[in-house]
Design a protein around this motif. Structure first.
Motif, PDB file in Angstrom:
ATOM      1  N   SER A  51       0.822  -1.216   0.000  1.00  0.00           N
ATOM      2  CA  SER A  51       0.000   0.000   0.000  1.00  0.00           C
ATOM      3  C   SER A  51       0.855   1.266   0.000  1.00  0.00           C
ATOM      4  O   SER A  51       1.947   1.296   0.573  1.00  0.00           O
ATOM      5  CB  SER A  51      -0.919   0.022   1.215  1.00  0.00           C
ATOM      6  N   GLY A  52       0.320   2.318  -0.650  1.00  0.00           N
ATOM      7  CA  GLY A  52       0.966   3.615  -0.604  1.00  0.00           C
ATOM      8  C   GLY A  52       1.329   4.162  -1.969  1.00  0.00           C
ATOM      9  O   GLY A  52       1.215   3.486  -2.995  1.00  0.00           O
ATOM     10  N   PRO A  53       1.776   5.426  -2.020  1.00  0.00           N
ATOM     11  CA  PRO A  53       2.181   6.052  -3.279  1.00  0.00           C
ATOM     12  C   PRO A  53       3.562   5.587  -3.721  1.00  0.00           C
ATOM     13  O   PRO A  53       4.376   5.146  -2.906  1.00  0.00           O
ATOM     14  CB  PRO A  53       2.199   7.546  -2.928  1.00  0.00           C
ATOM     15  N   GLY A  89       1.949   6.338  -9.055  1.00  0.00           N
ATOM     16  CA  GLY A  89       0.607   5.891  -8.736  1.00  0.00           C
ATOM     17  C   GLY A  89       0.419   5.622  -7.268  1.00  0.00           C
ATOM     18  O   GLY A  89       1.232   6.020  -6.422  1.00  0.00           O
ATOM     19  N   TYR A  90      -0.672   4.912  -6.977  1.00  0.00           N
ATOM     20  CA  TYR A  90      -0.999   4.576  -5.593  1.00  0.00           C
ATOM     21  C   TYR A  90      -1.579   3.167  -5.557  1.00  0.00           C
ATOM     22  O   TYR A  90      -2.454   2.818  -6.359  1.00  0.00           O
ATOM     23  CB  TYR A  90      -2.023   5.559  -5.029  1.00  0.00           C
ATOM     24  N   ASN A  91      -1.070   2.359  -4.628  1.00  0.00           N
ATOM     25  CA  ASN A  91      -1.569   1.008  -4.401  1.00  0.00           C
ATOM     26  C   ASN A  91      -2.379   0.953  -3.116  1.00  0.00           C
ATOM     27  O   ASN A  91      -2.022   1.601  -2.121  1.00  0.00           O
ATOM     28  CB  ASN A  91      -0.421   0.003  -4.261  1.00  0.00           C
ATOM     29  N   PHE A  92      -3.448   0.159  -3.130  1.00  0.00           N
ATOM     30  CA  PHE A  92      -4.197  -0.118  -1.916  1.00  0.00           C
ATOM     31  C   PHE A  92      -4.294  -1.634  -1.766  1.00  0.00           C
ATOM     32  O   PHE A  92      -4.935  -2.306  -2.588  1.00  0.00           O
ATOM     33  CB  PHE A  92      -5.596   0.494  -1.981  1.00  0.00           C
ATOM     34  N   GLN A  93      -3.608  -2.178  -0.773  1.00  0.00           N
ATOM     35  CA  GLN A  93      -3.607  -3.610  -0.546  1.00  0.00           C
ATOM     36  C   GLN A  93      -4.891  -3.992   0.196  1.00  0.00           C
ATOM     37  O   GLN A  93      -5.026  -3.780   1.397  1.00  0.00           O
ATOM     38  CB  GLN A  93      -2.369  -4.040   0.247  1.00  0.00           C
ATOM     39  N   VAL A  94      -5.853  -4.547  -0.546  1.00  0.00           N
ATOM     40  CA  VAL A  94      -7.160  -4.877   0.008  1.00  0.00           C
ATOM     41  C   VAL A  94      -7.048  -5.948   1.092  1.00  0.00           C
ATOM     42  O   VAL A  94      -7.689  -5.867   2.139  1.00  0.00           O
ATOM     43  CB  VAL A  94      -8.109  -5.341  -1.113  1.00  0.00           C
ATOM     44  N   ASN A  95      -6.240  -6.963   0.820  1.00  0.00           N
ATOM     45  CA  ASN A  95      -5.967  -8.028   1.780  1.00  0.00           C
ATOM     46  C   ASN A  95      -4.586  -8.583   1.466  1.00  0.00           C
ATOM     47  O   ASN A  95      -3.925  -8.099   0.531  1.00  0.00           O
ATOM     48  CB  ASN A  95      -7.066  -9.106   1.748  1.00  0.00           C
ATOM     49  N   LEU A 100      -5.501  -3.212  -5.363  1.00  0.00           N
ATOM     50  CA  LEU A 100      -6.130  -2.318  -6.318  1.00  0.00           C
ATOM     51  C   LEU A 100      -5.337  -1.018  -6.350  1.00  0.00           C
ATOM     52  O   LEU A 100      -4.778  -0.606  -5.328  1.00  0.00           O
ATOM     53  CB  LEU A 100      -7.577  -2.017  -5.929  1.00  0.00           C
ATOM     54  N   GLY A 101      -5.289  -0.374  -7.511  1.00  0.00           N
ATOM     55  CA  GLY A 101      -4.525   0.863  -7.586  1.00  0.00           C
ATOM     56  C   GLY A 101      -4.803   1.658  -8.843  1.00  0.00           C
ATOM     57  O   GLY A 101      -5.586   1.255  -9.702  1.00  0.00           O
ATOM     58  N   ALA A 102      -4.177   2.813  -8.931  1.00  0.00           N
ATOM     59  CA  ALA A 102      -4.262   3.686 -10.097  1.00  0.00           C
ATOM     60  C   ALA A 102      -2.863   4.172 -10.437  1.00  0.00           C
ATOM     61  O   ALA A 102      -2.035   4.390  -9.543  1.00  0.00           O
ATOM     62  CB  ALA A 102      -5.184   4.860  -9.823  1.00  0.00           C
ATOM     63  N   GLU A 103      -2.598   4.326 -11.747  1.00  0.00           N
ATOM     64  CA  GLU A 103      -1.251   4.706 -12.181  1.00  0.00           C
ATOM     65  C   GLU A 103      -1.312   5.591 -13.415  1.00  0.00           C
ATOM     66  O   GLU A 103      -2.179   5.436 -14.281  1.00  0.00           O
ATOM     67  CB  GLU A 103      -0.439   3.446 -12.487  1.00  0.00           C
TER      68      GLU A 103
END
Length: 225
Positions: A51-53, A89-95, A100-103
């Motif tokens: 997770s994180g930018p 971009g930014y990552n979000f570690q769902v589990n 999920l992320g955007a770049e």
């Protein structure tokens, strides 16, 4: 399609080599783990948080197809060349196993080819490309396999009869890759992106137009904050 599959497989293999080498260098490889009678596996758990930018840089090679019309003559051009740029971009570690992320990314292209159109010559180029994409990945400890897709923009250039005209085309892009954590903050990736762009009209004295598709295989190194 066959070439795209080959390039994706090559990018996956490249990333696997990069991550394995990084794990050995980082002291995470234990040759005794997985020996006869002890079970499988060679890499100890790392506790990587995805997770994180993040930001990074890429370098690679691209192939393109442009169906160009000029001087009332149709030509299929296949410019190719090097490409390099930046991404963030930014990552979000769902589990523990899903991200999920955007770049977004921007790259300078060196794709170029010249052709004769039954009299005049013309040179077609792709000079830069950028995209905004979503990402979704499956996490396997220090390695993430991901898919990506979104909107893309490409600067197409046509030079003929002493005139040069540039048009920014809008399109879509889709691809995938493998990314590995060298440390908690440094990552390495290999990915393939396929992009398709709308047909553009060029003002070079004689009516001209072209569409464009590109395929890019590239490697990158990033820093996660």
């Amino acid at each position: 399609m066959k070439r795209s599959f080959t390039l994706v497989a090559a990018s996956t293999a490249l990333a696997a080599v990069m991550v394995t080498g990084a794990a050995r260098a980082d002291g995470l490889y234990d040759p005794s783990y997985g020996a006869a009678g002890t079970g499988g596996g060679t890499v100890t758990p790392s506790g990587i948080n995805w997770s994180g930018p993040y930001i990074g840089a890429t370098l690679g090679y691209g192939w393109a197809t442009a169906n160009a019309t000029y001087n009332n003559v149709d030509r299929k051009l296949e410019p190719s060349g090097g490409t390099g740029g930046l991404y963030g971009g930014y990552n979000f570690q769902v589990n523990p196993n899903f991200m999920l992320g955007a770049e977004g990314d921007f790259a300078f292209n060196g794709f170029s080819e010249s052709a004769n159109f039954l009299g005049p010559d013309a040179t077609f180029k792709s000079t830069w490309q950028m995209s905004v994409r979503g990402r979704a990945g499956a996490i396997f400890d220090r390695v993430m396999v991901y898919g990506t897709g979104g909107v893309a923009f490409n600067n197409m250039e046509l030079k003929a009869e002493g005139a040069t005209n540039n048009q920014v085309a809008t399109g879509w892009t889709i691809g995938g890759g493998v990314e590995g954590a060298i440390t908690q903050n440094i990552t390495a990736r290999a990915e393939y992106l396929y992009s398709s762009f709308d047909r553009q009209n060029f003002e070079v004295g004689t009516p001209a137009s072209s569409d464009l598709t590109t395929g890019v295989l590239r490697a990158g190194v990033g820093y996660k904050f």
